[in-house]
Structure formats: C-alpha cells, structure tokens
Design a protein around this motif. Structure first.
Motif, PDB file in Angstrom:
ATOM      1  N   THR A  24       0.842  -1.202   0.000  1.00  0.00           N
ATOM      2  CA  THR A  24       0.000   0.000   0.000  1.00  0.00           C
ATOM      3  C   THR A  24       0.872   1.245   0.000  1.00  0.00           C
ATOM      4  O   THR A  24       0.612   2.197  -0.746  1.00  0.00           O
ATOM      5  CB  THR A  24      -0.951  -0.009   1.211  1.00  0.00           C
ATOM      6  N   ARG A  27       2.457   1.694  -3.464  1.00  0.00           N
ATOM      7  CA  ARG A  27       1.486   2.165  -4.470  1.00  0.00           C
ATOM      8  C   ARG A  27       1.324   3.668  -4.418  1.00  0.00           C
ATOM      9  O   ARG A  27       1.101   4.309  -5.429  1.00  0.00           O
ATOM     10  CB  ARG A  27       0.122   1.517  -4.214  1.00  0.00           C
ATOM     11  N   TYR A  53      -3.915  -6.362  -3.685  1.00  0.00           N
ATOM     12  CA  TYR A  53      -3.380  -5.135  -3.098  1.00  0.00           C
ATOM     13  C   TYR A  53      -2.684  -4.220  -4.113  1.00  0.00           C
ATOM     14  O   TYR A  53      -2.043  -3.246  -3.736  1.00  0.00           O
ATOM     15  CB  TYR A  53      -2.451  -5.476  -1.929  1.00  0.00           C
ATOM     16  N   ALA A 159      -3.037  -1.658   5.393  1.00  0.00           N
ATOM     17  CA  ALA A 159      -3.201  -2.226   4.062  1.00  0.00           C
ATOM     18  C   ALA A 159      -4.541  -1.808   3.466  1.00  0.00           C
ATOM     19  O   ALA A 159      -5.559  -1.796   4.157  1.00  0.00           O
ATOM     20  CB  ALA A 159      -3.122  -3.748   4.130  1.00  0.00           C
ATOM     21  N   GLU A 160      -4.510  -1.425   2.182  1.00  0.00           N
ATOM     22  CA  GLU A 160      -5.716  -1.064   1.450  1.00  0.00           C
ATOM     23  C   GLU A 160      -5.757  -1.859   0.157  1.00  0.00           C
ATOM     24  O   GLU A 160      -4.783  -1.867  -0.596  1.00  0.00           O
ATOM     25  CB  GLU A 160      -5.725   0.435   1.131  1.00  0.00           C
ATOM     26  N   GLU A 161      -6.881  -2.497  -0.096  1.00  0.00           N
ATOM     27  CA  GLU A 161      -7.029  -3.267  -1.322  1.00  0.00           C
ATOM     28  C   GLU A 161      -7.150  -2.332  -2.518  1.00  0.00           C
ATOM     29  O   GLU A 161      -7.745  -1.258  -2.426  1.00  0.00           O
ATOM     30  CB  GLU A 161      -8.252  -4.176  -1.235  1.00  0.00           C
TER      31      GLU A 161
END
Length: 182
Positions: A24, A27, A53, A159-161
């Motif tokens: 995350t 990204r 992810y 964490a972010e999908e």
C-alpha cells in the motif's frame, strides 16, 4: 509514475500479512507501479493475494546453482542485480530481522543510503517519517539518493485493497554466492 520494488517476505511459503501495508505504501495512492520481488518462493502461489493489493508485476528471483534463501549476502547481490535490470527507482520492504539484515547488506553493496524502521514514506519528496523515543517524537528525513531504499516498520501502514491485473515473471539474477555466510 515511479517503479517501486517491494521485497515480499514469506513464512512457510505463505506471504506475511504485514507485506500488504508495505505494498500500500509503495502504491502511493496509485502514483507508482509496484513490482513485488519473491526470493525462493513460487510466484504463482502468491499471484492472487498480491493482485488484491495492487501489485502489477511479480518477479520470482532465483540464482542459478545456488539456494537463494541460504545466504543474506547472496540475497543482497541478487536484489542489486534486480534493481538494475528492472530500473527500479525504489526498493522497500519490512524492517523485520530478515529485512534489516538484507537491506543493510544491499545498502553497503550499492553505497546507497538506507532508511530503516520507518513509519511513513513520501516518494515524490524522497522523505521518510521515523518514530523516536518510544513514539513521543517523529522526524521527517530527506534522502539524497537516486535509489530510495527503505525498510518500513511492520504494520505501520494500514493495508488497502486495490485490485490489479498482475503479471508473473521469472528472473535469474546474474550473480554468484560470495560464500561469506552459510
């Protein structure tokens, strides 16, 4: 868009969940292309979990005639080769026992500044946030290096999908085991 590598740590061929926060961070809200690097683990088994992810590319790294997981020196040399081959602008991973060991060796090998045990990262400004004095103070540190090398504190970033189409590639690093550690 920067191309950022993430060293994925595994345990018993399972991806450690703490990697997802690191992905995350890499990204950076969709600003960067994320390349997940797996050492000595079948990338096809990790593809589905990493795609959730936002990892666009997974590289399964190997070294011909050597057990990559047996030597942190060999891992650092293989990662140096991967960084150059894939033209990565940054490499981040977990500030775990393994991560701190491999990242320190890689930093010395490449003669690049390492920021370790970070709780935040800003790729555009090349800064990291570090906690000091048991979290009572925080410092923002600017790194003056072409390659951003950073080990993040596990679970420091939530964490972010962000589902993505993921490609898997095998890469045999052109390096040899220096035989320094067994």
């Amino acid at each position: 868009m920067a191309k950022i590598g993430v060293l994925i740590e595994t345990e018993k061929d399972e991806i450690k969940k703490t990697n997802f926060g690191t992905i995350t961070a890499a990204r950076d809200g969709g600003q960067n292309e994320v390349v997940a690097l797996l050492l000595g683990v079948d990338a096809n088994l990790a593809q589905e979990a990493l795609a959730v992810y936002g990892v666009q590319n997974i590289v399964q790294v190997s070294v011909d005639g050597a057990d990559l997981l047996s030597s942190p020196d060999l891992q650092a040399r293989a990662l140096a080769d991967v960084i150059h081959h894939f033209a990565l602008e940054g490499l981040i991973g977990l500030a775990s026992a393994r991560g701190r060991d491999v990242f320190a060796r890689l930093s010395a090998l490449l003669n690049v500044t390492l920021a370790s045990d970070c709780v935040g990262i800003n790729f555009a400004e090349k800064t990291v946030r570090k906690s000091h004095f048991s979290g009572k103070t925080a410092a923002t540190v600017k790194l003056n290096s072409d390659l951003l090398l950073c080990a993040l504190r596990p679970n420091a970033i939530e964490a972010e999908e962000a589902p993505a189409d993921t490609q898997v590639e095998n890469y045999a690093a052109s390096t040899e085991d220096p035989g320094l550690v067994k």
